[in-house]
Design a protein around this motif. Structure first.
Motif, PDB file in Angstrom:
ATOM      1  N   SER A  26      -4.050  37.841  40.014  1.00 40.21           N
ATOM      2  CA  SER A  26      -3.419  37.070  38.938  1.00 40.21           C
ATOM      3  C   SER A  26      -2.292  36.197  39.478  1.00 40.21           C
ATOM      4  N   LYS A  27      -1.495  36.754  40.365  1.00 43.36           N
ATOM      5  CA  LYS A  27      -0.361  36.005  40.917  1.00 43.36           C
ATOM      6  C   LYS A  27      -0.811  34.812  41.741  1.00 43.36           C
ATOM      7  N   LYS A  60     -14.077  35.901  31.101  1.00 48.05           N
ATOM      8  CA  LYS A  60     -14.095  34.832  32.112  1.00 48.05           C
ATOM      9  C   LYS A  60     -13.892  33.461  31.464  1.00 48.05           C
ATOM     10  N   ALA A  61     -14.448  33.270  30.277  1.00 53.07           N
ATOM     11  CA  ALA A  61     -14.297  32.002  29.561  1.00 53.07           C
ATOM     12  C   ALA A  61     -12.845  31.740  29.167  1.00 53.07           C
ATOM     13  N   LEU A  62     -12.028  32.775  29.117  1.00 53.65           N
ATOM     14  CA  LEU A  62     -10.600  32.623  28.856  1.00 53.65           C
ATOM     15  C   LEU A  62      -9.817  32.518  30.161  1.00 53.65           C
ATOM     16  N   ILE A  63     -10.119  33.375  31.117  1.00 59.09           N
ATOM     17  CA  ILE A  63      -9.350  33.454  32.365  1.00 59.09           C
ATOM     18  C   ILE A  63      -9.501  32.189  33.207  1.00 59.09           C
ATOM     19  N   ASP A  64     -10.726  31.728  33.417  1.00 61.70           N
ATOM     20  CA  ASP A  64     -10.938  30.563  34.289  1.00 61.70           C
ATOM     21  C   ASP A  64     -10.141  29.336  33.844  1.00 61.70           C
ATOM     22  N   PRO A  65     -10.230  28.926  32.572  1.00 54.68           N
ATOM     23  CA  PRO A  65      -9.431  27.758  32.162  1.00 54.68           C
ATOM     24  C   PRO A  65      -7.925  28.040  32.181  1.00 54.68           C
ATOM     25  N   SER A  66      -7.551  29.286  31.887  1.00 59.60           N
ATOM     26  CA  SER A  66      -6.122  29.631  31.904  1.00 59.60           C
ATOM     27  C   SER A  66      -5.558  29.507  33.314  1.00 59.60           C
ATOM     28  N   PHE A  67      -6.258  30.070  34.282  1.00 52.44           N
ATOM     29  CA  PHE A  67      -5.811  29.972  35.678  1.00 52.44           C
ATOM     30  C   PHE A  67      -5.789  28.502  36.117  1.00 52.44           C
ATOM     31  N   SER A  68      -6.781  27.719  35.708  1.00 54.15           N
ATOM     32  CA  SER A  68      -6.864  26.308  36.100  1.00 54.15           C
ATOM     33  C   SER A  68      -5.741  25.471  35.493  1.00 54.15           C
ATOM     34  N   ALA A  69      -5.198  25.895  34.363  1.00 53.70           N
ATOM     35  CA  ALA A  69      -4.130  25.144  33.694  1.00 53.70           C
ATOM     36  C   ALA A  69      -2.759  25.394  34.309  1.00 53.70           C
TER      37      ALA A  69
END
Length: 137
Positions: A26-27, A60-69
Motif C-alpha cells: 500500500s505504501k 481490484k476495481a477500487l484499488i487500481d484506480p485509487s493507487f493510480s490517482a
C-alpha cells in the motif's frame, strides 16, 4: 483441536508479517503486490461507504484506480493492531489507521479509520478472505 500458546504466538506473528507485507504494498502503491495477499477465489468485504465487495475483482476495481490517482503515500500508520487466532488456519486482525497521501494534482488528503481483516491459511499461505472497513472522517 486445542492450539498451544506457542503455536498461537507463531500464528499471530505469521499473520502480522502478512499484514506488514500488505501495508508495504500500500505504501509503495504496488497493486500487483497488494493483491498477492488477497485470496482471489474466496475474498469478500465491506467498504467504509457501506457497499459490499463480493469478489477480489470488485476490490481490484477500487484499488487500481485509487493507487493510480495518488502521487505518493506521505504517511500510513496503524495503531491498536490486534490479531485474534480462531484456529490453525483462521485469524482476525483489527486495526486503526491514519493516512496522508498526495494526489496527482499535488494536494494532500488525510483519512482515518479502522479495519477488520479475516486471514486464512487454507491455501498454504496467509491470505485475506475478508475485509471490513470503517472511516472516522
Amino acid at each position: 483441536m486445542t492450539i498451544t500458546e506457542q503455536h498461537k504466538t507463531d500464528i499471530e506473528q505469521q499473520v502480522t508479517t502478512a499484514f506488514q507485507g500488505l501495508v508495504a504494498a500500500s505504501k509503495t502503491l504496488n497493486s500487483a503486490q497488494y493483491f498477492e495477499f488477497i485470496d482471489q477465489e474466496k475474498f469478500v468485504g465491506l467498504n467504509a461507504d457501506g457497499s459490499n465487495w463480493n469478489s477480489a475483482s470488485e476490490l481490484k476495481a477500487l484499488i487500481d484506480p485509487s493507487f493510480s490517482a495518488l502521487e505518493k503515500v506521505e504517511s500510513l500508520t496503524f495503531t491498536n493492531v490486534k490479531v485474534s487466532v480462531i484456529d490453525e488456519n483462521t485469524a482476525i486482525l483489527v486495526n486503526e489507521y491514519q493516512q496522508t497521501v498526495i494526489l496527482k494534482d499535488g494536494s494532500p488528503f488525510t483519512a482515518e479509520g479502522g479495519g477488520m481483516q479475516v486471514w486464512s491459511k487454507s491455501s498454504g499461505k496467509w491470505l485475506l478472505v475478508g475485509i471490513g472497513a470503517s472511516a472516522k472522517r
